[in-house]
Structures are given as structure tokens and as C-alpha cells.
Design an enzyme around this catalytic site. Structure first.
Site, PDB file in Angstrom:
ATOM      1  N   SER A 121      15.453 -10.917  -2.472  1.00  0.00           N
ATOM      2  CA  SER A 121      15.134 -10.049  -0.302  1.00  0.00           C
ATOM      3  C   SER A 121      13.599  -9.846  -1.050  1.00  0.00           C
ATOM      4  CB  SER A 121      15.330  -9.101  -1.078  1.00  0.00           C
ATOM      5  OG  SER A 121      15.306  -7.554  -0.662  1.00  0.00           O
ATOM      6  N   TYR A 180      17.110  -0.899  -7.492  1.00  0.00           N
ATOM      7  CA  TYR A 180      17.677  -2.528  -6.483  1.00  0.00           C
ATOM      8  C   TYR A 180      16.402  -3.341  -6.408  1.00  0.00           C
ATOM      9  CZ  TYR A 180      18.882  -4.988  -1.924  1.00  0.00           C
ATOM     10  OH  TYR A 180      19.407  -6.591  -1.896  1.00  0.00           O
TER      11      TYR A 180
HETATM   12  P1  NAD Z   1      27.008  -7.319   1.700  1.00  0.00           P
HETATM   13  O1  NAD Z   1      28.270  -6.035   1.697  1.00  0.00           O
HETATM   14  O2  NAD Z   1      28.390  -7.374   3.134  1.00  0.00           O
HETATM   15  O3  NAD Z   1      27.875  -8.197   0.388  1.00  0.00           O
HETATM   16  C1  NAD Z   1      27.705  -7.243  -0.816  1.00  0.00           C
HETATM   17  C2  NAD Z   1      28.811  -8.319  -1.873  1.00  0.00           C
HETATM   18  O4  NAD Z   1      28.659  -7.716  -2.899  1.00  0.00           O
HETATM   19  C3  NAD Z   1      29.660  -7.566  -1.090  1.00  0.00           C
HETATM   20  O5  NAD Z   1      31.070  -7.825   0.083  1.00  0.00           O
HETATM   21  C4  NAD Z   1      31.177  -7.664  -2.422  1.00  0.00           C
HETATM   22  O6  NAD Z   1      32.039  -8.597  -2.499  1.00  0.00           O
HETATM   23  C5  NAD Z   1      29.783  -7.748  -3.232  1.00  0.00           C
HETATM   24  N1  NAD Z   1      29.741  -7.025  -5.032  1.00  0.00           N
HETATM   25  C6  NAD Z   1      28.973  -5.830  -4.832  1.00  0.00           C
HETATM   26  N2  NAD Z   1      29.858  -5.086  -5.820  1.00  0.00           N
HETATM   27  C7  NAD Z   1      30.450  -6.342  -6.999  1.00  0.00           C
HETATM   28  C8  NAD Z   1      31.101  -6.281  -8.151  1.00  0.00           C
HETATM   29  N3  NAD Z   1      30.816  -5.340  -9.001  1.00  0.00           N
HETATM   30  N4  NAD Z   1      32.069  -7.064  -8.015  1.00  0.00           N
HETATM   31  C9  NAD Z   1      32.399  -8.458  -7.486  1.00  0.00           C
HETATM   32  N5  NAD Z   1      31.758  -7.390  -5.909  1.00  0.00           N
HETATM   33  C10 NAD Z   1      30.497  -7.308  -5.907  1.00  0.00           C
HETATM   34  O7  NAD Z   1      26.494  -7.166   1.567  1.00  0.00           O
HETATM   35  P2  NAD Z   1      24.948  -8.042   2.358  1.00  0.00           P
HETATM   36  O8  NAD Z   1      23.870  -7.866   2.912  1.00  0.00           O
HETATM   37  O9  NAD Z   1      25.035  -9.483   2.790  1.00  0.00           O
HETATM   38  O10 NAD Z   1      24.785  -8.774   0.782  1.00  0.00           O
HETATM   39  C11 NAD Z   1      24.284 -10.640  -0.163  1.00  0.00           C
HETATM   40  C12 NAD Z   1      22.985  -9.983  -0.935  1.00  0.00           C
HETATM   41  O11 NAD Z   1      22.421  -9.759   0.518  1.00  0.00           O
HETATM   42  C13 NAD Z   1      23.503  -8.808  -1.832  1.00  0.00           C
HETATM   43  O12 NAD Z   1      22.672  -9.614  -2.909  1.00  0.00           O
HETATM   44  C14 NAD Z   1      22.073  -8.012  -1.092  1.00  0.00           C
HETATM   45  O13 NAD Z   1      21.345  -7.562  -2.070  1.00  0.00           O
HETATM   46  C15 NAD Z   1      21.287  -9.317  -0.928  1.00  0.00           C
HETATM   47  N6  NAD Z   1      19.970  -9.260   0.507  1.00  0.00           N
HETATM   48  C16 NAD Z   1      20.942  -8.129   1.686  1.00  0.00           C
HETATM   49  C17 NAD Z   1      20.249  -7.511   2.583  1.00  0.00           C
HETATM   50  C18 NAD Z   1      20.734  -6.788   3.672  1.00  0.00           C
HETATM   51  O14 NAD Z   1      20.092  -6.078   4.335  1.00  0.00           O
HETATM   52  N7  NAD Z   1      21.863  -6.769   4.148  1.00  0.00           N
HETATM   53  C19 NAD Z   1      18.478  -7.860   2.759  1.00  0.00           C
HETATM   54  C20 NAD Z   1      18.269  -8.529   1.355  1.00  0.00           C
HETATM   55  C21 NAD Z   1      18.793  -8.473   0.180  1.00  0.00           C
END
Ligand code: NAD
Ligand code: MG
Length: 303
Positions: free
Chosen positions: A195, A208
């Protein structure tokens, strides 16, 4: 679903500023882990737009957090590029996961659903075993699942909260990578979702942001370690992306209303805008790229 603007149909050009929904958004809150299907607007993961061209034909991918958000966009793109795909998610996310499984199957690819909690080391090992068994091998590992819970003060973060964030974002990729490595032949790839928080941490994402700095170091160290073995390791560093993580505690309701509004593009990214990046990092023609972090942040932040 948020669609492409009609301009694109005629000119082939898409203005990234007007391509997708802009703030203000409706304030909304779901219980963790949240469902993409219940968001307003529902995110675009490329369901109607991603077109493949056999870039990953015959490849075998495991994607954690593949039910929704960025992981779902990668899963759809991989299947359309000809890969078989296993996804992991939490049991509470079955409805989101089923949509992804159906989309992968619609491409005529193997789709393996492996629900379970990544905070458990035993499950992480089982996950890799099941994926290898179901896919008949493994050559793309995407450590994408993540936990993000905004807290105004460090005093609001309990030891249990802190531990859950560390377990999900740092320990799980460690355990999964150890289990996967014996299966990864030269030419295989590992991709981590890190991120912009790794390098520009927000005040309310104290725990985080530390995990995302760890994810970036995971990429840079492991790429050096695995380079001689022919295994590439890269990361993707998104900025604000419209996903369930943000509406289930990742961002405050106030922040969500103007989500992405402070980027040069004036809007959040949609998961669909990242699918091709995960494809590129996995594809064999990116063979000299390892130890890199690819940004997708609408013009703000650094990878
Ligand atoms: P999202 O909620 O759609 O996906 C995150 C997924 O993590 C969930 O769907 C879930 O299945 C999984 N998860 C969380 N805890 C878990 C556990 N204990 N066991 C199994 N699965 C688990 O959200 P997203 O934003 O697509 O997140 C994906 C990645 O992107 C993450 O690593 C997040 O840190 C990163 N990210 C997101 C953003 C943003 O703005 N959305 C920005 C930078 C980084
Ligand atoms: Mg989800």
C-alpha cells in the site's frame, strides 16, 4: 455496477477523471469483513470489461482475499488470461466468493474455493495443500488478503486488534510462502498487495501502516533470496480503492464520503483498474522485473 462512460465506446480513449464514480459517496458501514455486493455503488472488478489474451495460459494461481476487491479483480483477470485459480476468503464472504467462482468457471478454467481464517498457521498450510491438489500445482501466489481497521488513537488499539492485523497481514504471507515454496518451479511468481501506507502512513492506520511497510520489505528481501532460483517477487501498492475493506472499518464514514477526492484524479480507484497490473507482474514476459513495487494511486502517494 459502475460502468465505463459512453465516450470510450466511440473514441477508444477513456478519461481517467470521469471514468468512474467520484465523491461525494453515501456514508455507509458494514460489519467486518464486509461484502462487495452490499456496497453502494457496487465496485467494478472488471466483470464486464476485462478482456484476456492468453497471457497466463495454463498457469495455476492462488489468490488470498480473492472474493472481493483487488483480489477479485486479479482472479477475474487471471481466469480470462487462461489461468486456473484458487481463492481463499472468510466463510462469512461466501456470497461474494460464489460470484467469483462462477466467473472463473465461465471462462472454462478450474475454480477452487478454499474458505478459512488466515490468522491460523495450520489453516495457511492446509490452504496451500488444497490449492496445489485442486489446481495440480502452483506457479502464481498472490498474498493479497488484508485487515485494516481505522482507530483515531493508539490508545484505542487493543492487543487483540493489533495481533489480528499482524497475523493477517504479516504472519499469513510468511506461513503461506513457506508452505508454497517447495511447489514453486523456476518461472513462478509471488505478488504481494502492499500500500501507499507503507511509505506515507495515515495517523489513524498506525498498526495497518506498519504491516504494509513489512509487506514492501517482504517483497524486496524475498526477491533477492529467490532471484537465483528463478522465482520473481513483486508488489502492488494501491492508493484509495473502493472496496469492502474500506466500508467495514477501514475508513471512517467521514473519510468515505470524500473517498479518493484528494487525489489528482479526484476519485477512488476501482479494483478493475488494478487487474492488469497483477497480470503483468505474473506474465512470463515481465521476466526481468523482480523486487519491484508497482503503484496505482490516482497520482498521490508513492509505491
Ligand atoms: P477486500 O475487503 O475486498 O479484500 C480483503 C480480503 O482479505 C477480504 O475479502 C477477506 O477475504 C480477506 N481477509 C481479511 N482477513 C482475513 C482472514 N483473517 N482470513 C482470511 N481472509 C481474510 O479489500 P481490498 O481493499 O481489496 O484488500 C485487498 C488488499 O489490498 C489488502 O491487503 C489491503 O491491505 C490492500 N490495499 C487496499 C487498499 C484500498 O484502498 N482498498 C489500498 C491499499 C492496499
Ligand atoms: Mg471480501
Amino acid at each position: 455496477m459502475i460502468g465505463l462512460n459512453s465516450f470510450s465506446v466511440y473514441s477508444g480513449l477513456e478519461d481517467p477523471v470521469t471514468k468512474y464514480a467520484k465523491p461525494p459517496f453515501k456514508g455507509q458501514k458494514q460489519g467486518w469483513p464486509g461484502l462487495a455486493g452490499k456496497m453502494d455503488p457496487v465496485p467494478d472488478h472488471g466483470e464486464l470489461s476485462y478482456k484476456g489474451s492468453d497471457r497466463l495460459l495454463g498457469r495455476k494461481a492462488l489468490i488470498t482475499g480473492g472474493d472481493s476487491g483487488i483480489g477479485r479483480a486479479a482472479a477475474i483477470a487471471y481466469a480470462r488470461e487462461g489461468a486456473d485459480v484458487a481463492i481463499n476468503y472468510l466463510p462469512a464472504e461466501e456470497s461474494d466468493a460464489k460470484e467469483v467462482i462462477d466467473l472463473i468457471k465461465a471462462e472454462g478454467r478450474l475454480a477452487i474455493a478454499i474458505p478459512g481464517d488466515l490468522r491460523e498457521e495450520a489453516f495457511c498450510k492446509l490452504l496451500v495443500d488444497e490449492a496445489v491438489k485442486g489446481l495440480g500445482g502452483l506457479d502464481i501466489l498472490v498474498n493479497n488478503a488484508g485487515r485494516q481497521q481505522a482507530k483515531a488513537s493508539i490508545l484505542d488499539i487493543s492487543t487483540e486488534d493489533f495481533d489480528a492485523t499482524m497475523k493477517t497481514n504479516i504472519y499469513a504471507p510468511f506461513w503461506i510462502t513457506k508452505a508454497a515454496l517447495p511447489h514453486l518451479k523456476p518461472g513462478s511468481v509471488i505478488i504481494a498487495t502492499t500500500s501507499v501506507q507503507a511509505t506515507d502512513p495515515s495517523e489513524d492506520l498506525f498498526d495497518y501502516a506498519q504491516t504494509k511497510a513489512a509487506n514492501t520489505s517482504y517483497v524486496r528481501s524475498l526477491a533477492k533470496q529467490l532471484g537465483p532460483k528463478g522465482i520473481r517477487v513483486n508488489g502492488v501498492a494501491p492508493g484509495p480503492i473502493w472496496t469492502a475493506l474500506q466500508v467495514s472499518g477501514g475508513a471512517t464514514i467521514e473519510k468515505l464520503k470524500n473517498f479518493g477526492g484528494d487525489t489528482p484524479l479526484g476519485r477512488p480507484g476501482q479494483p478493475a483498474e488494478l487487474g492488469s497490473i497483477y497480470v503483468q507482474l505474473a506474465a512470463a514476459d515481465a521476466s526481468y522485473s523482480t523486487g519491484q513495487i508497482y503503484g496505482a494511486a490516482g497520482g498521490s502517494g508513492q509505491p
